[in-house]
Scaffold this motif. Structure first.
Motif, short mmCIF file in Angstrom:
data_model
loop_
_atom_site.label_atom_id
_atom_site.label_comp_id
_atom_site.label_asym_id
_atom_site.label_seq_id
_atom_site.Cartn_x
_atom_site.Cartn_y
_atom_site.Cartn_z
N ARG A 1 0.61 -1.84 -0.02
CA ARG A 1 0.23 0.23 -0.25
C ARG A 1 0.94 1.24 -0.11
O ARG A 1 0.46 2.23 -1.00
CB ARG A 1 -0.52 0.03 1.27
CG ARG A 1 -1.53 1.57 1.42
CD ARG A 1 -2.50 0.90 2.58
NE ARG A 1 -3.97 -0.04 2.19
CZ ARG A 1 -4.86 -0.48 3.29
NH1 ARG A 1 -4.28 -0.15 4.57
NH2 ARG A 1 -5.08 -1.30 3.64
N ASP A 2 2.20 1.09 1.00
CA ASP A 2 3.26 2.60 0.77
C ASP A 2 3.59 2.49 -0.44
O ASP A 2 3.63 3.48 -0.88
CB ASP A 2 3.93 2.31 2.16
CG ASP A 2 3.21 1.88 3.13
OD1 ASP A 2 1.89 2.66 3.69
OD2 ASP A 2 3.37 1.55 4.64
N THR A 3 3.51 1.23 -1.06
CA THR A 3 4.85 1.05 -1.75
C THR A 3 4.24 2.40 -3.31
O THR A 3 4.23 3.14 -4.08
CB THR A 3 4.72 -0.30 -2.98
OG1 THR A 3 6.06 -0.82 -2.22
CG2 THR A 3 5.70 0.25 -4.33
N LEU A 4 2.63 1.83 -3.68
CA LEU A 4 1.78 2.41 -4.58
C LEU A 4 1.06 3.93 -3.92
O LEU A 4 1.05 4.32 -5.11
CB LEU A 4 0.45 1.72 -4.16
CG LEU A 4 0.60 0.42 -5.11
CD1 LEU A 4 -0.31 -0.56 -4.89
CD2 LEU A 4 0.87 0.11 -6.33
N ARG A 5 1.19 3.85 -2.73
CA ARG A 5 0.98 5.42 -2.41
C ARG A 5 1.84 6.54 -2.45
O ARG A 5 1.92 7.22 -3.79
CB ARG A 5 0.59 5.15 -1.00
CG ARG A 5 0.49 7.55 -0.67
CD ARG A 5 0.13 7.02 0.73
NE ARG A 5 -1.13 5.92 1.35
CZ ARG A 5 -0.96 5.10 2.31
NH1 ARG A 5 0.21 4.73 2.75
NH2 ARG A 5 -2.00 4.70 2.80
N GLN A 6 3.64 5.39 -2.97
CA GLN A 6 4.49 6.85 -3.22
C GLN A 6 4.55 6.82 -4.42
O GLN A 6 5.11 8.28 -5.42
CB GLN A 6 5.88 5.67 -2.16
CG GLN A 6 6.23 6.05 -0.64
CD GLN A 6 6.74 5.59 -0.27
OE1 GLN A 6 8.09 6.01 -1.05
NE2 GLN A 6 7.51 4.75 0.69
N GLY A 7 4.70 6.11 -5.71
CA GLY A 7 4.84 5.53 -6.63
C GLY A 7 3.44 6.54 -7.75
O GLY A 7 3.32 6.60 -8.57
N GLY A 8 2.52 6.42 -6.50
CA GLY A 8 1.38 6.80 -8.15
C GLY A 8 0.80 5.26 -8.12
O GLY A 8 1.00 4.46 -9.01
N SER B 1 9.97 1.22 -13.08
CA SER B 1 11.12 0.95 -11.73
C SER B 1 11.46 2.57 -11.82
O SER B 1 12.68 3.15 -10.36
CB SER B 1 12.72 0.48 -13.26
OG SER B 1 12.15 -0.38 -12.87
N ASP B 2 11.52 4.01 -12.25
CA ASP B 2 11.40 5.42 -11.50
C ASP B 2 10.33 5.00 -10.82
O ASP B 2 10.30 6.41 -9.86
CB ASP B 2 10.93 5.54 -12.69
CG ASP B 2 12.36 5.73 -13.68
OD1 ASP B 2 13.30 5.37 -13.70
OD2 ASP B 2 11.91 5.86 -15.30
N ALA B 3 9.02 4.78 -10.85
CA ALA B 3 7.94 5.71 -9.84
C ALA B 3 8.18 5.66 -8.71
O ALA B 3 7.47 5.62 -7.25
CB ALA B 3 6.68 5.46 -10.48
N TYR B 4 8.58 3.59 -8.04
CA TYR B 4 8.25 3.15 -6.83
C TYR B 4 9.30 2.94 -6.14
O TYR B 4 10.61 2.37 -7.51
CB TYR B 4 7.37 1.84 -7.18
CG TYR B 4 5.71 1.69 -7.85
CD1 TYR B 4 4.58 2.47 -7.42
CD2 TYR B 4 6.24 0.92 -9.20
CE1 TYR B 4 3.74 2.22 -8.02
CE2 TYR B 4 4.36 1.90 -9.60
CZ TYR B 4 3.76 2.10 -9.48
OH TYR B 4 2.01 2.55 -9.73
N PRO B 5 9.37 2.57 -4.73
CA PRO B 5 10.57 2.36 -4.81
C PRO B 5 11.36 0.51 -4.11
O PRO B 5 10.22 0.19 -4.34
CB PRO B 5 10.01 2.49 -2.78
CG PRO B 5 8.78 2.09 -2.49
CD PRO B 5 8.00 3.19 -4.07
N VAL B 6 12.47 0.87 -4.16
CA VAL B 6 13.21 -0.01 -4.27
C VAL B 6 13.09 -1.31 -3.17
O VAL B 6 12.08 -2.65 -4.23
CB VAL B 6 14.98 -0.22 -3.67
CG1 VAL B 6 15.81 -1.55 -4.69
CG2 VAL B 6 15.06 0.90 -5.17
N GLY B 7 12.34 -1.21 -2.89
CA GLY B 7 12.26 -1.99 -1.34
C GLY B 7 10.25 -2.47 -1.61
O GLY B 7 10.10 -3.72 -0.75
N GLY B 8 9.82 -2.21 -2.94
CA GLY B 8 9.08 -2.54 -2.92
C GLY B 8 7.91 -2.68 -4.41
O GLY B 8 7.01 -3.57 -4.45
N ARG B 9 9.06 -2.27 -5.41
CA ARG B 9 8.74 -2.47 -6.28
C ARG B 9 8.55 -4.00 -6.91
O ARG B 9 8.65 -4.95 -8.57
CB ARG B 9 9.45 -1.69 -7.25
CG ARG B 9 10.91 -1.87 -7.22
CD ARG B 9 12.15 -1.01 -8.07
NE ARG B 9 12.73 -1.44 -8.29
CZ ARG B 9 13.95 -0.67 -8.90
NH1 ARG B 9 13.98 0.38 -8.75
NH2 ARG B 9 15.53 -0.69 -8.54
#
Length: 448
Positions: free
Chosen positions: A16-23, A139-147
């Motif tokens: 959920r946090d991954t999608l929130r950060q990257g959109g 790769s550009d949008a989502y944090p490495v720890g969740g992509r």
């Protein structure tokens, strides 16, 4: 050349946090668009005997015609990647989805094999953007720890399309009637949602800053100079020096023979030897993909955790899964009882799904962002040049002379066992390649 300190492992980020950060928009559009690309392929696989009979052509010719969609996908991926580094990627998504909708209409209206060939070719061109564009966007949008989990959702779209596509194509064909032209309605009906997704992407898809997630993942400020986009040949030379990427490309390339042969030959086997009609074949293929979807979701979750502790283990798991896939198909295809044959097919599909879910996040982890779109575009090139197209035609010739069981046995035995070995061998270089991609400019990696 100076030594590079190992990059600190990225913390695991909740989905959920991954999608929130990257959109949410990128993920919510990537999944249905990949599903639609798969639906068009599954319609061809499921209705293969009907299309073959309607045009009065051989198994090998039908496989060749359908295979040109893959050739177009392969050849189109490289210029798409070149464009993805230079223009807004949103425009490529919208244009490609529009071409995909029109190509399905063309396939449904084709009156001869030449028109069918053109329609299939444009179907492949319409999907050529998917790997390089969505690979680089995620790769550009989502944090490495969740992509890894976002990539697993994108990868899950393929078996989801394989689950929905066969039964949907078979059902539409069945509703249209029992005539030899009923298969056309499946293509025409699938064009409508494709067009809707093109409009949706035009309205809602956002463009992340290039390399955004990589810079956020660094413990110190990234002072490396921003390198301008590079040419295709330069990107190829650089990526071939990344040994993890090289072994994965070779492995995926060899595995392409199995990936493109199994669906068509299984459809022919179920139609010719077991007498299943289009709807029944579609229902079988759809049901067998349900556990694959679940396995890929779980696999994406486990990937991020395993990658944090022992990155190389992710490659080893993928290699072992490919070897298991090969063994299950080679043994299972000779079972005469349909229940045993399908049980082996389901387990084999789960294994290959678990393996493939690791490929995209691994490519992202060993690739500098300036080369990332073109790195993702190289994977289909290896798939087709090393086995997907010409290998599947060869399998079709074996099938026409000796039956689909022998064709499946030869194709999968050669493909899966070599691919599994290459993945296992490539795992030993992963940690070094991750550190190199994260710790120094891409240009410095070329210095002796």
């Amino acid at each position: 050349m100076t030594d590079v300190a190992p990059a600190a492992p990225a913390p695991v980020v909740r989905l959920r946090d991954t999608l929130r950060q990257g959109g949410w928009a990128i993920c919510l559009l990537a999944v249905p668009l990949v599903v639609m690309e798969q639906l068009s392929r599954e319609a061809t696989n499921t209705l293969a005997p009907d299309i073959r009979d309607a045009f009065g052509i051989s198994d090998a010719l039908l496989v060749a015609l359908a295979g040109f969609a893959g050739v177009a996908l392969t050849l189109g991926g490289l210029p798409m990647a070149w464009l993805a580094d230079r223009v807004r990627r949103k425009h490529l998504v919208v244009a490609s989805a529009s071409v995909g909708a029109l190509s399905l209409v063309g396939a449904g209206l084709a009156q001869n094999t030449w028109q069918l060939f053109v329609a299939y070719t444009f179907t492949g061109l319409a999907a050529a953007y998917s790997n390089p564009v969505f690979g680089s966007l995620i790769s550009d949008a989502y944090p490495v720890g969740g992509r890894g989990r976002v990539f697993s959702l994108q990868a899950m779209a393929t078996p989801l399309g394989q689950a929905i596509g066969p039964v949907l194509a078979g059902a539409i064909s069945g509703v249209a009637g029992d005539g030899d032209q009923a298969w056309r309605w499946a293509y025409l009906a699938l064009a409508a949602p494709y067009a809707v997704l093109a409009v949706t992407a035009a309205l809602f898809l956002k463009e992340p800053e290039r390399g955004q997630a990589d810079r956020l993942g660094l413990s110190e400020e990234d002072t490396r100079p921003h390198e301008p986009p590079v040419g295709t040949w330069t990107a190829f030379r650089r990526m071939m020096k990344v040994r993890t990427f090289l072994y994965m490309c070779l492995g995926i390339g060899v595995l392409g023979l199995a990936l493109f042969t199994v669906p068509v030959q299984m459809s022919i086997l179920l139609g010719d030897e077991y007498g299943f009609d289009a709807f029944t074949r579609g229902l079988i293929f759809s049901l067998t993909q349900i556990p694959v979807v679940g396995a890929m979701i779980y696999g994406g979750h486990q990937f991020d955790r395993t990658y944090r502790r022992r990155p190389e283990r992710t490659v080893h798991i993928a290699g072992a899964a490919i070897l298991t896939f090969g063994g299950l198909v080679v043994v299972g295809v000779w079972f005469q009882p349909i229940a045993l044959l399908l049980a082996c097919y389901v387990l084999a599909s789960v294994c290959v799904g678990v393996a493939l879910v690791a490929v995209s996040p691994l490519v992202a982890s060993v690739t500098p962002f300036v080369l990332r779109a073109q790195a993702f575009a190289l994977l289909p090139v290896f798939t087709f040049l090393m086995g997907g197209f010409f290998g599947s035609i060869f399998a079709g010739m074996i099938s026409g002379s000796y039956g689909p069981r022998l064709a499946l046995t030869i194709a999968v035995a050669v493909s899966a066992f070599i691919a599994g070995y290459l993945f296992l061998r490539g795992g030993r270089y992963l940690v070094h390649d991750i550190d190199a991609a994260a710790g120094k400019p891409p240009a410095a990696q070329e210095e002796p």
